[in-house]
Write an enzyme that holds these catalytic residues in place. Structure first.
Site, PDB file in Angstrom:
ATOM      1  N   ARG A   1      42.106  56.543  49.030  1.00 17.57           N
ATOM      2  CA  ARG A   1      41.519  58.234  49.720  1.00 17.57           C
ATOM      3  C   ARG A   1      40.773  57.210  51.206  1.00 17.57           C
ATOM      4  O   ARG A   1      39.861  56.483  50.469  1.00 17.57           O
ATOM      5  CB  ARG A   1      41.250  58.837  48.722  1.00 17.57           C
ATOM      6  CG  ARG A   1      42.378  59.551  48.101  1.00 17.57           C
ATOM      7  CD  ARG A   1      43.150  60.187  47.768  1.00 17.57           C
ATOM      8  NE  ARG A   1      42.719  61.406  48.474  1.00 17.57           N
ATOM      9  CZ  ARG A   1      43.196  62.263  49.004  1.00 17.57           C
ATOM     10  NH1 ARG A   1      45.020  61.905  48.890  1.00 17.57           N
ATOM     11  NH2 ARG A   1      42.625  62.835  49.368  1.00 17.57           N
TER      12      ARG A   1
ATOM     13  N   LEU B   1      36.687  58.159  51.791  1.00 20.40           N
ATOM     14  CA  LEU B   1      36.136  58.219  51.372  1.00 20.40           C
ATOM     15  C   LEU B   1      35.552  59.735  52.330  1.00 20.40           C
ATOM     16  O   LEU B   1      35.700  58.766  53.418  1.00 20.40           O
ATOM     17  CB  LEU B   1      35.228  57.662  50.693  1.00 20.40           C
ATOM     18  CG  LEU B   1      36.172  57.131  49.623  1.00 20.40           C
ATOM     19  CD1 LEU B   1      35.690  55.554  49.193  1.00 20.40           C
ATOM     20  CD2 LEU B   1      35.935  58.078  48.144  1.00 20.40           C
TER      21      LEU B   1
ATOM     22  N   HIS C   1      40.348  44.296  51.192  1.00 12.33           N
ATOM     23  CA  HIS C   1      41.423  45.072  52.266  1.00 12.33           C
ATOM     24  C   HIS C   1      42.050  43.778  52.599  1.00 12.33           C
ATOM     25  O   HIS C   1      41.490  42.764  52.844  1.00 12.33           O
ATOM     26  CB  HIS C   1      40.573  45.371  53.534  1.00 12.33           C
ATOM     27  CG  HIS C   1      41.855  46.019  54.184  1.00 12.33           C
ATOM     28  ND1 HIS C   1      42.374  47.104  54.691  1.00 12.33           N
ATOM     29  CD2 HIS C   1      42.076  45.850  55.455  1.00 12.33           C
ATOM     30  CE1 HIS C   1      43.148  47.736  55.152  1.00 12.33           C
ATOM     31  NE2 HIS C   1      42.771  46.184  56.091  1.00 12.33           N
TER      32      HIS C   1
ATOM     33  N   THR D   1      31.073  51.334  54.465  1.00 15.88           N
ATOM     34  CA  THR D   1      30.514  52.279  55.019  1.00 15.88           C
ATOM     35  C   THR D   1      31.612  53.135  55.442  1.00 15.88           C
ATOM     36  O   THR D   1      32.253  52.467  55.372  1.00 15.88           O
ATOM     37  CB  THR D   1      29.704  51.565  56.575  1.00 15.88           C
ATOM     38  OG1 THR D   1      30.823  51.374  56.976  1.00 15.88           O
ATOM     39  CG2 THR D   1      29.451  50.232  55.909  1.00 15.88           C
TER      40      THR D   1
ATOM     41  N   GLN E   1      47.821  38.170  48.020  1.00 17.92           N
ATOM     42  CA  GLN E   1      47.016  38.885  45.861  1.00 17.92           C
ATOM     43  C   GLN E   1      47.049  38.109  45.494  1.00 17.92           C
ATOM     44  O   GLN E   1      45.570  37.807  45.144  1.00 17.92           O
ATOM     45  CB  GLN E   1      49.005  39.303  46.340  1.00 17.92           C
ATOM     46  CG  GLN E   1      48.464  41.032  45.776  1.00 17.92           C
ATOM     47  CD  GLN E   1      49.160  41.567  44.945  1.00 17.92           C
ATOM     48  OE1 GLN E   1      49.858  41.677  43.961  1.00 17.92           O
ATOM     49  NE2 GLN E   1      48.645  43.150  44.636  1.00 17.92           N
TER      50      GLN E   1
ATOM     51  N   GLU F   1      43.531  37.399  46.407  1.00 17.10           N
ATOM     52  CA  GLU F   1      42.261  38.902  45.719  1.00 17.10           C
ATOM     53  C   GLU F   1      42.196  39.094  45.080  1.00 17.10           C
ATOM     54  O   GLU F   1      40.979  39.303  43.655  1.00 17.10           O
ATOM     55  CB  GLU F   1      43.643  39.947  46.239  1.00 17.10           C
ATOM     56  CG  GLU F   1      44.113  40.335  47.396  1.00 17.10           C
ATOM     57  CD  GLU F   1      45.089  41.573  47.656  1.00 17.10           C
ATOM     58  OE1 GLU F   1      44.461  42.312  47.121  1.00 17.10           O
ATOM     59  OE2 GLU F   1      45.189  41.948  48.785  1.00 17.10           O
TER      60      GLU F   1
HETATM   61  C1  GAR Z   1      45.221  44.900  47.228  1.00 14.41           C
HETATM   62  O1  GAR Z   1      46.732  44.684  47.864  1.00 14.41           O
HETATM   63  C2  GAR Z   1      44.607  45.779  47.807  1.00 14.41           C
HETATM   64  O2  GAR Z   1      44.075  44.982  49.033  1.00 14.41           O
HETATM   65  C3  GAR Z   1      45.455  46.933  49.150  1.00 14.41           C
HETATM   66  O3  GAR Z   1      46.008  47.741  47.556  1.00 14.41           O
HETATM   67  C4  GAR Z   1      46.174  47.064  46.356  1.00 14.41           C
HETATM   68  C5  GAR Z   1      46.370  47.382  45.098  1.00 14.41           C
HETATM   69  O4  GAR Z   1      47.284  46.279  44.428  1.00 14.41           O
HETATM   70  N1  GAR Z   1      44.157  48.128  49.552  1.00 14.41           N
HETATM   71  C6  GAR Z   1      43.997  48.788  50.671  1.00 14.41           C
HETATM   72  O5  GAR Z   1      44.963  48.315  51.393  1.00 14.41           O
HETATM   73  C7  GAR Z   1      42.544  49.211  51.508  1.00 14.41           C
HETATM   74  N2  GAR Z   1      42.748  49.494  52.415  1.00 14.41           N
HETATM   75  P1  GAR Z   1      46.655  46.254  42.557  1.00 14.41           P
HETATM   76  O6  GAR Z   1      46.787  48.134  42.123  1.00 14.41           O
HETATM   77  O7  GAR Z   1      47.507  45.710  42.912  1.00 14.41           O
HETATM   78  O8  GAR Z   1      44.961  45.923  43.117  1.00 14.41           O
END
Ligand code: GAR
Length: 217
Positions: free
Chosen positions: A95, A97, A113, A145, A175, A178
């Site tokens: 979402r 913000l 991201h 921000t 991922q 991540e």
């Molecule tokens: C992740 O890949 C994250 O980087 C992305 O959503 C996915 C959530 O995966 N975030 C964005 O795109 C934010 N702009 P998850 O629910 O398995 O953590």
């Protein structure tokens, strides 16, 4: 923050694999942070199940129950603040913000991201990196921000793009990283080592590069 563990509230919208990586990190004996609550804007988000299974309070603030973004964000703030967090972590929270929300948590609001910001803000980042013929791609953790996907970067993991990659294959490779860099950034914050300055992040008293600390996956 050295007296008690850093209290974190995690916001999600979906599967919650990043949430899981944070839960796993928080349950290690030497963890510097603890997850107080998980809040989703979608009642069906699988991340809520992950929270419940880990004995973490799970709450839903459904954006569909509110007439506009301002009212939704105010309800979200109310829910989050009940848990008195030191840090709010967006983990796949999809979402946009309001400035009011972002200002309320200024300097203690993180996002992940899936791109090497400032490249590919917004959606479909993996396909866009492939379409551009990039040789590398990755993921960024940054302070939030008022600029969408634009706050000071903290840490970035770079992954190679291989010949014939599909967006799905690339997303999977990203991922894995991540799940490494988000717990790392949250730990730095919890240790009191990380700070948001005007337009850059500071780690251990030193300005980080504009893209954040670089990690090669
Ligand atoms: C992740 O890949 C994250 O980087 C992305 O959503 C996915 C959530 O995966 N975030 C964005 O795109 C934010 N702009 P998850 O629910 O398995 O953590």
């Amino acid at each position: 923050m050295s007296q008690k563990k850093c209290q974190v509230v995690v916001l999600i919208s979906g599967s919650g694999t990043n949430l899981q990586a944070l839960i796993d990190a928080a349950t290690r004996a030497d963890a510097e942070f603890s997850i107080r609550a998980v809040v989703s804007n979608k009642p069906e988000a699988y991340g809520l199940t992950r929270a419940t299974e880990a004995d973490i309070t799970a709450a839903v603030v459904n954006h569909k129950d509110y007439p506009d973004r301002d009212t939704f964000d105010r309800a979200l703030i109310e829910e989050i603040d009940r848990h008195e967090p030191d840090l709010v972590v967006l983990a796949g929270f999809m979402r946009i913000l309001t400035p009011e929300f972002v200002r309320h948590y200024g300097g203690r609001l993180l996002n992940i991201h899936p791109s090497l910001l400032p490249k590919y803000q917004g959606l479909h980042t993996h396909q866009r990196a492939l379409d551009a013929g990039d040789s590398e791609h990755g993921v960024t953790v940054h302070f939030v921000t008022e600029e969408l996907d634009g706050g000071p970067a903290i840490v970035q993991a770079v992954v190679p793009i291989e010949a014939g990659d599909t967006a799905e294959q690339l997303a999977k490779r990203v991922q894995v990283q991540e799940h490494v860099i988000y717990p790392l950034a949250v730990t730095w914050f919890a240790q009191g080592r990380l700070r948001m300055l005007e337009d850059r992040s500071e780690l251990d008293g030193e300005l980080l590069p504009r893209g954040g600390k670089q990690i090669t996956g």
